[in-house]
Write an enzyme that holds these catalytic residues in place. Structure first.
Site, mmCIF file in Angstrom:
data_model
loop_
_atom_site.group_PDB
_atom_site.id
_atom_site.type_symbol
_atom_site.label_atom_id
_atom_site.label_comp_id
_atom_site.label_asym_id
_atom_site.label_seq_id
_atom_site.Cartn_x
_atom_site.Cartn_y
_atom_site.Cartn_z
ATOM 1 N N HIS A 273 12.457 -26.232 10.087
ATOM 2 C CA HIS A 273 11.650 -25.549 9.075
ATOM 3 C C HIS A 273 12.376 -24.318 8.526
ATOM 4 O O HIS A 273 12.738 -24.301 7.367
ATOM 5 C CB HIS A 273 10.262 -25.165 9.591
ATOM 6 C CG HIS A 273 9.464 -26.313 10.088
ATOM 7 N ND1 HIS A 273 9.213 -27.425 9.320
ATOM 8 C CD2 HIS A 273 8.866 -26.541 11.303
ATOM 9 C CE1 HIS A 273 8.506 -28.283 10.021
ATOM 10 N NE2 HIS A 273 8.275 -27.779 11.217
ATOM 11 N N ASP A 324 8.723 -35.156 10.489
ATOM 12 C CA ASP A 324 7.873 -34.249 11.260
ATOM 13 C C ASP A 324 6.517 -34.853 11.591
ATOM 14 O O ASP A 324 6.385 -35.664 12.503
ATOM 15 C CB ASP A 324 7.752 -32.931 10.502
ATOM 16 C CG ASP A 324 7.119 -31.815 11.332
ATOM 17 O OD1 ASP A 324 6.830 -32.052 12.515
ATOM 18 O OD2 ASP A 324 6.927 -30.712 10.793
#
Length: 451
Positions: A273, A324
Site C-alpha cells: 500500500h 489484496d
C-alpha cells in the site's frame, strides 16, 4: 509442474535490449524441468506437435498480495456505507468461520479464479493461524498447509508469507477475533514458522502485519528470521492515516522510519500500500531498494487514497501489484489503475508505459515473492505463460504490435484464454483443467461460511 512440450504463440511479449517488444509466430520450447529451453520468434506457422496459444502470450502474472479468505467478502461489504473499520468487522466474522478444511475449499476456488485471470503465482499474506479463540490445532501450521495445498490443487505457485501478528494496536492486547492471528510474541511466531516446508510449487516467506500489530522491539525478530533464510519479507505500510497518527503518538516517528530503524526495509522487503508517506518516508524506501506493492482495486474499494507510486518508482523502488481483498481478481485492472489513478490525481496522462506496467505485474512481482527465475519469456526462465485474446469485444481493433497497450488498457481477466505453469497447461480455452467448475466451487465454499 514439470513438462517437456513446445508451445507456439501467435504473438508474444518478449524481452529485448531496447525494451520488450511483441513478436509473432514464437516457438517456446519447454524442458523437462518446467523451464523454457528455447524461444524462437518468426518461426513460421504452428508446427505439428506444438500446442497453439492464440492471441498475445505474456509471462504469467504475479499476484503479490492476497488474503484468500477476503474473497468471501465480495458483495457482502458493498451494502450500505461504512468505513475501513466497519469493513474490518465484517472481515473478522468471515475469518472466525474458517477451519483448515473450509479454508482449503475456499482457497482452492480463489486460486483457481486467479489462474483463470492469468495469475500463475500468488503471495499469500497469511495470518489466520490458529483456531477461533486462539486455540492451537494439532498441527500448528494446519491453516498455512491448507493454503499451500490449495495452490497445488489450483495449479499455481505460492509464496506463503507467514505473518507475525501480536497486538491489536500499539501496546494493546489482541481482541477476541484477533486471538487466532497471534502466536503470543515474535519468538513464538518464528518457532512455528520454522516448521513450514517449501515444495516445488511453494516457497515460504515472512510478513510483519503492520507496525500496529507487531511491537517495535519485536520487529527485528521477524526481519532477522527472513534475513537468515534469504526469504521475502512483506509488511502493510501506512494504508490508513490513522496508523500514521497512532505510530507518531506511540513512537514519535512514522511507520516507515520505525521499520527502517528496526531493520525491516531492504531489497527483499515489499511494503504493501504505502499510501500515506512523507518525503522522508519515500527517501527511506527508495534508499533501501524496498519494493512497493500497490493494490489499486482494494485501495479504492476501501477509500484508502491514491499512493505515490510514481514518485516511489522514480526514486528507485520496484513496483509490484496485488489484488489484496479480491474486490476483483484481474491483473490487468490492477495494472491500468496505477496509471489511471495517477491521471486523476495529477490531471495529466502518460505516467507509466504499458511495458512498465506489465513488468510490475510479472518480473518485479515474481521477484518480490522470491521467484526471480519467473516473469520473463526467455531461455532459463520458468515456463509460466498467460495468453490474452486479441479478438474479443474489448481487444479487437488495435494492431498486434500494440498488444502490450491492448492488454493493459483494454483487456480484462475475461480475455485470458490459456495459462501455463511450469510447462503444464492449467487453463485451456478459458476452462480450468484442475477445478471442474470454479464458480460453483466459489459459491459452495462461501455459502458454507454463511450457513
Amino acid at each position: 509442474m514439470s513438462a517437456a512440450v513446445t508451445y507456439w504463440a501467435e504473438y508474444a511479449w518478449l524481452p529485448h535490449a531496447n525494451g520488450p517488444v511483441v513478436e509473432q509466430q514464437v516457438l517456446i520450447a519447454v524442458g523437462p524441468g518446467g523451464r523454457i529451453a528455447k524461444v524462437t520468434p518468426d518461426s513460421g506457422p504452428c508446427p505439428p506437435g506444438a500446442v497453439r496459444l492464440g492471441g498475445l502470450v505474456l509471462p504469467g502474472q504475479a499476484n503479490a498480495h492476497s488474503h484468500a479468505f477476503h474473497r468471501a467478502l465480495r458483495g457482502n461489504v458493498q451494502v450500505g456505507s461504512g468505513t475501513f473499520w466497519t469493513w474490518r468487522d465484517t472481515m473478522y466474522r468471515f475469518a472466525g468461520a474458517l477451519d483448515p478444511d473450509s479454508y482449503l475449499a475456499l482457497a482452492t476456488a480463489v486460486y483457481a479464479e486467479m489462474a483463470l485471470a492469468g495469475i500463475t503465482a500468488v503471495g499469500e499474506f497469511h495470518y489466520l493461524h490458529h483456531a477461533p479463540g486462539g486455540g492451537r490445532y494439532d498441527d500448528p501450521n494446519a491453516m498455512g498447509d491448507a493454503l499451500i495445498e490449495a495452490a497445488l490443487r489450483a495449479g499455481i505457485r505460492i509464496t506463503l508469507l507467514d505473518t507475525c501478528y501480536v497486538s491489536a494496536g500499539f501496546g494493546a492486547e489482541p481482541t477476541k477475533p484477533q486471538l487466532r492471528f497471534s502466536d503470543g510474541d515474535a519468538d513464538a511466531w518464528a518457532a512455528r514458522a520454522d516448521a513450514l516446508k517449501a515444495t516445488e510449487h511453494a516457497r515460504i516467506g515472512a510478513a510483519v502485519h503492520s507496525v500496529r500489530a507487531v511491537p517495535a522491539e519485536q520487529l527485528s525478530t521477524v526481519a532477522h528470521w527472513a534475513a537468515m533464510r534469504k526469504t521475502p519479507l512483506h509488511v502493510h505500510l501506512s494504508e490508513q492515516t490513522a496508523e500514521n497518527d497512532a505510530c507518531l503518538t506511540a513512537h514519535g516517528v512514522t511507520p516507515t522510519r520505525l521499520l527502517a530503524d528496526h531493520g525491516v526495509l531492504g531489497p527483499r522487503t515489499s511494503a504493501v500500500h504505502a499510501t500515506h508517506l512523507s518525503d522522508d518516508d519515500i527517501r527511506l524506501l527508495a534508499g533501501s531498494s524496498t519494493t512497493i506493492c500497490m493494490c489499486p482495486t482494494t485501495e479504492r474499494d476501501l477509500a484508502d487514497g491514491i499512493g505515490p507510486a510514481r514518485r516511489l518508482a522514480s526514486a528507485g523502488c520496484p513496483i509490484s501489484l496485488g489484488s489484496d481483498s479480491h474486490a476483483v481478481i484481474d491483473p490487468f485492472e490492477e495494472a491500468r489503475a496505477l496509471e489511471l489513478d495517477e491521471r486523476l490525481r495529477t490531471r495529466t496522462r502518460g505516467h507509466w508505459t504499458a511495458n512498465a506496467l506489465l513488468r510490475a505485474g510479472s518480473e518485479d512481482g515474481h521477484a518480490s515473492l522470491g521467484w526471480p527465475e519467473a516473469g520473463r519469456i526467455e531461455a532459463g526462465s520458468l515456463a509460466d505463460l498467460t495468453a490474452v485474446a486479441l479478438d474479443s469485444v474489448r481487444t479487437a481493433g488495435p494492431r498486434p504490435a500494440l498488444g502490450a497497450e491492448t492488454a493493459v488498457f483494454a483487456a480484462s481477466a475475461a480475455d485470458v484464454r490459456h495459462v501455463v505453469v511450469g510447462g503444464r497447461h492449467i487453463v485451456k480455452d478459458g476452462v480450468h483443467q484442475l477445478v471442474a467448475d470454479v464458480p460453483a466451487a466459489l459459491r459452495d465454499a462461501i455459502d458454507a461460511l454463511q450457513s
